[in-house]
Design an enzyme around this catalytic site. Sequence first.
Site, PDB file in Angstrom:
ATOM      1  N   HIS A 229       0.855  -1.194   0.000  1.00 11.59           N
ATOM      2  CA  HIS A 229       0.000   0.000   0.000  1.00 11.59           C
ATOM      3  C   HIS A 229       0.889   1.240   0.000  1.00 11.59           C
ATOM      4  O   HIS A 229       1.987   1.223   0.561  1.00 11.59           O
ATOM      5  CB  HIS A 229      -0.939   0.009   1.217  1.00 11.59           C
ATOM      6  CG  HIS A 229      -1.977   1.083   1.099  1.00 11.59           C
ATOM      7  ND1 HIS A 229      -1.726   2.382   1.479  1.00 11.59           N
ATOM      8  CD2 HIS A 229      -3.231   1.072   0.600  1.00 11.59           C
ATOM      9  CE1 HIS A 229      -2.809   3.119   1.217  1.00 11.59           C
ATOM     10  NE2 HIS A 229      -3.735   2.339   0.688  1.00 11.59           N
TER      11      HIS A 229
ATOM     12  N   GLU B 150      -3.527   3.097  -7.332  1.00 12.66           N
ATOM     13  CA  GLU B 150      -3.966   4.217  -6.487  1.00 12.66           C
ATOM     14  C   GLU B 150      -2.947   5.361  -6.586  1.00 12.66           C
ATOM     15  O   GLU B 150      -1.919   5.327  -5.889  1.00 12.66           O
ATOM     16  CB  GLU B 150      -4.032   3.794  -5.012  1.00 12.66           C
ATOM     17  CG  GLU B 150      -5.055   2.742  -4.699  1.00 12.66           C
ATOM     18  CD  GLU B 150      -5.305   2.661  -3.185  1.00 12.66           C
ATOM     19  OE1 GLU B 150      -6.473   2.757  -2.811  1.00 12.66           O
ATOM     20  OE2 GLU B 150      -4.338   2.518  -2.408  1.00 12.66           O
TER      21      GLU B 150
HETATM   22  O1  LIG Z   1      -5.658   4.416   0.077  1.00 14.54           O
HETATM   23  C1  LIG Z   1      -6.804   4.154  -0.242  1.00 14.54           C
HETATM   24  C2  LIG Z   1      -7.364   2.802  -0.087  1.00 14.54           C
HETATM   25  O2  LIG Z   1      -6.378   1.873   0.156  1.00 14.54           O
HETATM   26  C3  LIG Z   1      -7.706   5.201  -0.780  1.00 14.54           C
HETATM   27  O3  LIG Z   1      -8.069   6.030   0.250  1.00 14.54           O
HETATM   28  P1  LIG Z   1      -9.285   7.046   0.042  1.00 14.54           P
HETATM   29  O4  LIG Z   1     -10.486   6.214  -0.394  1.00 14.54           O
HETATM   30  O5  LIG Z   1      -9.475   7.644   1.393  1.00 14.54           O
HETATM   31  O6  LIG Z   1      -8.867   8.020  -1.003  1.00 14.54           O
END
Ligand SMILES: O=C(CO)COP(=O)(O)O
Length: 222
Positions: free
Chosen positions: A93, A141
Amino acid sequence: MNSPFILLNYKTYAQGTGKGAVEIAKACKAVSEESGIKIAVAPQLPDIYRVASEVELPVFSQHLDGIGAGSFTGHVFGKCIKEAGAVGTLINHSERRLTLAEIEASLKAAKEFGLRSVICTNNVPTTAAAAALGPDYVAIEPPELIGSGIPVSKADPEVVSGSVEAVAKINPDVKVLCGAGISKGEDLRAALDLGSVGVLLASGIVKARDPKAALEELVSLI
Ligand SMILES: O=C(CO)COP(=O)(O)O
Protein backbone atom coordinates in the site's frame (compact mmCIF):
# COMPACT_ATOMS: atom_id res chain seq x y z
CA MET A 1 -21.13 -9.14 -15.58
CA ASN A 2 -19.53 -10.56 -12.46
CA SER A 3 -20.21 -8.71 -9.24
CA PRO A 4 -17.77 -5.86 -8.71
CA PHE A 5 -15.42 -6.17 -5.76
CA ILE A 6 -15.30 -3.46 -3.12
CA LEU A 7 -12.40 -3.63 -0.67
CA LEU A 8 -12.67 -1.20 2.23
CA ASN A 9 -9.34 -0.28 3.83
CA TYR A 10 -9.81 0.98 7.39
CA LYS A 11 -6.22 2.34 7.58
CA THR A 12 -5.76 3.55 11.19
CA TYR A 13 -8.91 5.66 11.23
CA ALA A 14 -10.30 5.90 14.75
CA GLN A 15 -13.81 5.16 13.43
CA GLY A 16 -12.59 1.79 12.13
CA THR A 17 -10.67 0.77 15.23
CA GLY A 18 -11.72 -1.88 17.78
CA LYS A 19 -15.49 -1.91 18.23
CA GLY A 20 -15.81 0.47 15.26
CA ALA A 21 -14.06 -2.11 13.07
CA VAL A 22 -16.85 -4.57 13.81
CA GLU A 23 -19.64 -2.01 13.34
CA ILE A 24 -18.37 -0.98 9.90
CA ALA A 25 -17.96 -4.63 8.89
CA LYS A 26 -21.60 -5.25 9.89
CA ALA A 27 -22.68 -2.34 7.67
CA CYS A 28 -20.64 -3.82 4.82
CA LYS A 29 -22.23 -7.22 5.31
CA ALA A 30 -25.74 -5.74 5.29
CA VAL A 31 -25.11 -3.76 2.09
CA SER A 32 -23.38 -6.74 0.45
CA GLU A 33 -26.42 -8.89 1.16
CA GLU A 34 -28.91 -6.23 0.03
CA SER A 35 -27.06 -5.50 -3.20
CA GLY A 36 -25.42 -8.84 -4.04
CA ILE A 37 -22.10 -7.00 -4.44
CA LYS A 38 -18.92 -8.51 -3.00
CA ILE A 39 -17.53 -6.38 -0.18
CA ALA A 40 -14.46 -7.14 1.95
CA VAL A 41 -12.77 -5.17 4.70
CA ALA A 42 -9.15 -4.57 5.70
CA PRO A 43 -9.08 -3.60 9.39
CA GLN A 44 -5.92 -3.04 11.40
CA LEU A 45 -3.97 -6.20 12.14
CA PRO A 46 -5.00 -6.58 15.81
CA ASP A 47 -8.67 -6.26 14.75
CA ILE A 48 -8.58 -9.04 12.14
CA TYR A 49 -9.50 -11.80 14.58
CA ARG A 50 -12.26 -9.76 16.17
CA VAL A 51 -13.87 -8.74 12.87
CA ALA A 52 -13.52 -12.19 11.30
CA SER A 53 -15.00 -13.84 14.41
CA GLU A 54 -17.97 -11.50 14.74
CA VAL A 55 -18.95 -10.78 11.13
CA GLU A 56 -19.28 -13.21 8.25
CA LEU A 57 -17.46 -11.14 5.67
CA PRO A 58 -14.11 -11.57 3.89
CA VAL A 59 -11.35 -9.91 5.91
CA PHE A 60 -8.03 -8.78 4.45
CA SER A 61 -4.82 -7.79 6.20
CA GLN A 62 -3.42 -4.33 5.45
CA HIS A 63 0.09 -5.78 5.15
CA LEU A 64 2.02 -9.05 5.12
CA ASP A 65 5.73 -9.63 5.50
CA GLY A 66 7.58 -12.12 3.33
CA ILE A 67 8.88 -14.05 6.31
CA GLY A 68 8.30 -17.52 7.74
CA ALA A 69 8.12 -18.97 11.23
CA GLY A 70 11.04 -18.09 13.47
CA SER A 71 13.09 -15.11 14.57
CA PHE A 72 11.11 -12.21 13.06
CA THR A 73 9.99 -10.06 15.97
CA GLY A 74 7.43 -7.45 15.02
CA HIS A 75 6.73 -8.90 11.59
CA VAL A 76 3.40 -9.97 10.10
CA PHE A 77 3.41 -13.73 9.50
CA GLY A 78 1.07 -15.22 6.88
CA LYS A 79 0.10 -18.19 9.02
CA CYS A 80 -0.89 -15.87 11.85
CA ILE A 81 -3.20 -13.66 9.81
CA LYS A 82 -4.67 -16.72 8.11
CA GLU A 83 -5.42 -18.30 11.50
CA ALA A 84 -6.83 -14.98 12.70
CA GLY A 85 -9.41 -15.30 9.93
CA ALA A 86 -8.01 -13.25 7.05
CA VAL A 87 -8.62 -14.52 3.53
CA GLY A 88 -6.31 -12.08 1.80
CA THR A 89 -3.90 -9.21 2.15
CA LEU A 90 -2.89 -5.86 0.73
CA ILE A 91 0.75 -5.71 -0.27
CA ASN A 92 2.73 -2.50 -0.86
CA HIS A 93 0.00 0.00 0.00
CA SER A 94 1.29 3.51 -0.68
CA GLU A 95 1.28 4.11 3.09
CA ARG A 96 3.26 0.86 3.60
CA ARG A 97 5.63 0.73 0.65
CA LEU A 98 7.97 -2.23 0.14
CA THR A 99 10.98 -2.88 -2.09
CA LEU A 100 10.45 -5.01 -5.18
CA ALA A 101 12.17 -7.94 -3.48
CA GLU A 102 9.93 -7.52 -0.44
CA ILE A 103 6.80 -7.38 -2.60
CA GLU A 104 7.80 -10.66 -4.24
CA ALA A 105 8.52 -12.29 -0.88
CA SER A 106 5.25 -11.04 0.57
CA LEU A 107 3.33 -12.38 -2.43
CA LYS A 108 5.06 -15.73 -2.04
CA ALA A 109 4.02 -15.83 1.62
CA ALA A 110 0.43 -14.97 0.68
CA LYS A 111 0.35 -17.83 -1.81
CA GLU A 112 1.94 -20.23 0.67
CA PHE A 113 -0.84 -19.61 3.17
CA GLY A 114 -3.69 -19.48 0.66
CA LEU A 115 -4.28 -15.74 1.08
CA ARG A 116 -5.62 -13.67 -1.82
CA SER A 117 -3.20 -10.94 -2.82
CA VAL A 118 -3.75 -7.31 -3.78
CA ILE A 119 -0.54 -5.52 -4.80
CA CYS A 120 -1.02 -1.76 -4.67
CA THR A 121 0.67 0.42 -7.28
CA ASN A 122 0.97 4.11 -8.09
CA ASN A 123 1.13 4.36 -11.89
CA VAL A 124 0.95 2.31 -15.10
CA PRO A 125 4.59 1.10 -15.13
CA THR A 126 4.44 -0.13 -11.52
CA THR A 127 1.09 -1.77 -12.24
CA ALA A 128 2.71 -3.61 -15.16
CA ALA A 129 5.60 -4.70 -12.93
CA ALA A 130 3.21 -5.87 -10.20
CA ALA A 131 1.13 -7.83 -12.71
CA ALA A 132 4.26 -9.66 -13.84
CA LEU A 133 4.57 -11.08 -10.31
CA GLY A 134 1.17 -12.76 -10.63
CA PRO A 135 -0.99 -11.56 -7.73
CA ASP A 136 -4.76 -12.05 -7.74
CA TYR A 137 -5.29 -8.29 -8.02
CA VAL A 138 -3.36 -5.12 -8.60
CA ALA A 139 -4.86 -1.93 -7.17
CA ILE A 140 -3.82 1.28 -8.90
CA GLU A 141 -3.97 4.22 -6.49
CA PRO A 142 -2.26 7.50 -7.44
CA PRO A 143 -0.93 8.73 -4.06
CA GLU A 144 -1.77 12.37 -4.74
CA LEU A 145 -5.48 11.50 -4.94
CA ILE A 146 -5.59 9.26 -1.85
CA GLY A 147 -7.79 10.82 0.82
CA SER A 148 -8.46 13.81 -1.44
CA GLY A 149 -12.12 13.13 -2.17
CA ILE A 150 -11.22 13.57 -5.86
CA PRO A 151 -11.95 10.22 -7.53
CA VAL A 152 -9.20 8.62 -9.61
CA SER A 153 -11.83 7.33 -12.01
CA LYS A 154 -12.71 10.92 -12.92
CA ALA A 155 -9.51 12.87 -12.23
CA ASP A 156 -7.13 10.42 -13.91
CA PRO A 157 -9.13 7.93 -16.00
CA GLU A 158 -6.06 7.23 -18.17
CA VAL A 159 -4.14 5.72 -15.26
CA VAL A 160 -6.99 3.25 -14.74
CA SER A 161 -7.55 2.35 -18.39
CA GLY A 162 -3.76 2.31 -18.98
CA SER A 163 -3.34 -0.09 -16.05
CA VAL A 164 -6.11 -2.33 -17.36
CA GLU A 165 -4.45 -2.43 -20.80
CA ALA A 166 -0.98 -3.09 -19.41
CA VAL A 167 -2.19 -5.89 -17.16
CA ALA A 168 -4.14 -7.55 -19.99
CA LYS A 169 -0.91 -7.73 -22.01
CA ILE A 170 1.31 -8.96 -19.20
CA ASN A 171 -0.94 -11.34 -17.29
CA PRO A 172 -4.65 -11.46 -18.17
CA ASP A 173 -5.38 -13.58 -15.07
CA VAL A 174 -4.63 -10.58 -12.84
CA LYS A 175 -7.65 -8.43 -12.03
CA VAL A 176 -7.43 -4.65 -11.69
CA LEU A 177 -8.90 -2.58 -8.87
CA CYS A 178 -8.54 1.16 -8.65
CA GLY A 179 -8.67 3.50 -5.72
CA ALA A 180 -8.10 7.00 -4.35
CA GLY A 181 -10.87 9.47 -3.74
CA ILE A 182 -13.63 6.96 -4.54
CA SER A 183 -16.77 7.52 -2.46
CA LYS A 184 -19.83 7.92 -4.68
CA GLY A 185 -21.88 5.63 -6.87
CA GLU A 186 -20.79 7.52 -9.96
CA ASP A 187 -17.10 7.02 -9.02
CA LEU A 188 -17.58 3.25 -8.77
CA ARG A 189 -19.58 3.21 -12.02
CA ALA A 190 -16.80 5.15 -13.80
CA ALA A 191 -14.15 2.79 -12.36
CA LEU A 192 -16.00 -0.23 -13.77
CA ASP A 193 -16.57 1.46 -17.12
CA LEU A 194 -12.78 1.97 -17.38
CA GLY A 195 -12.27 -1.79 -17.11
CA SER A 196 -11.44 -2.27 -13.45
CA VAL A 197 -13.29 -5.02 -11.58
CA GLY A 198 -13.82 -2.95 -8.46
CA VAL A 199 -12.42 -0.42 -6.05
CA LEU A 200 -10.14 -0.13 -3.03
CA LEU A 201 -11.36 2.75 -0.89
CA ALA A 202 -11.19 4.14 2.62
CA SER A 203 -12.05 7.61 3.89
CA GLY A 204 -15.32 8.14 1.98
CA ILE A 205 -16.88 5.23 3.87
CA VAL A 206 -14.89 4.78 7.09
CA LYS A 207 -15.10 8.48 7.99
CA ALA A 208 -18.70 8.95 6.83
CA ARG A 209 -21.21 9.96 9.50
CA ASP A 210 -23.31 6.94 8.43
CA PRO A 211 -21.07 4.32 6.74
CA LYS A 212 -24.03 2.11 5.83
CA ALA A 213 -25.79 4.95 4.00
CA ALA A 214 -22.50 5.84 2.28
CA LEU A 215 -22.10 2.22 1.14
CA GLU A 216 -25.67 2.12 -0.12
CA GLU A 217 -25.02 5.23 -2.20
CA LEU A 218 -21.73 3.73 -3.45
CA VAL A 219 -23.48 0.67 -4.92
CA SER A 220 -26.60 2.51 -6.08
CA LEU A 221 -25.61 2.70 -9.77
CA ILE A 222 -24.61 -0.94 -10.21
O1 LIG B 1 -5.66 4.42 0.08
C1 LIG B 1 -6.80 4.15 -0.24
C2 LIG B 1 -7.36 2.80 -0.09
O2 LIG B 1 -6.38 1.87 0.16
C3 LIG B 1 -7.71 5.20 -0.78
O3 LIG B 1 -8.07 6.03 0.25
P1 LIG B 1 -9.28 7.05 0.04
O4 LIG B 1 -10.49 6.21 -0.39
O5 LIG B 1 -9.48 7.64 1.39
O6 LIG B 1 -8.87 8.02 -1.00
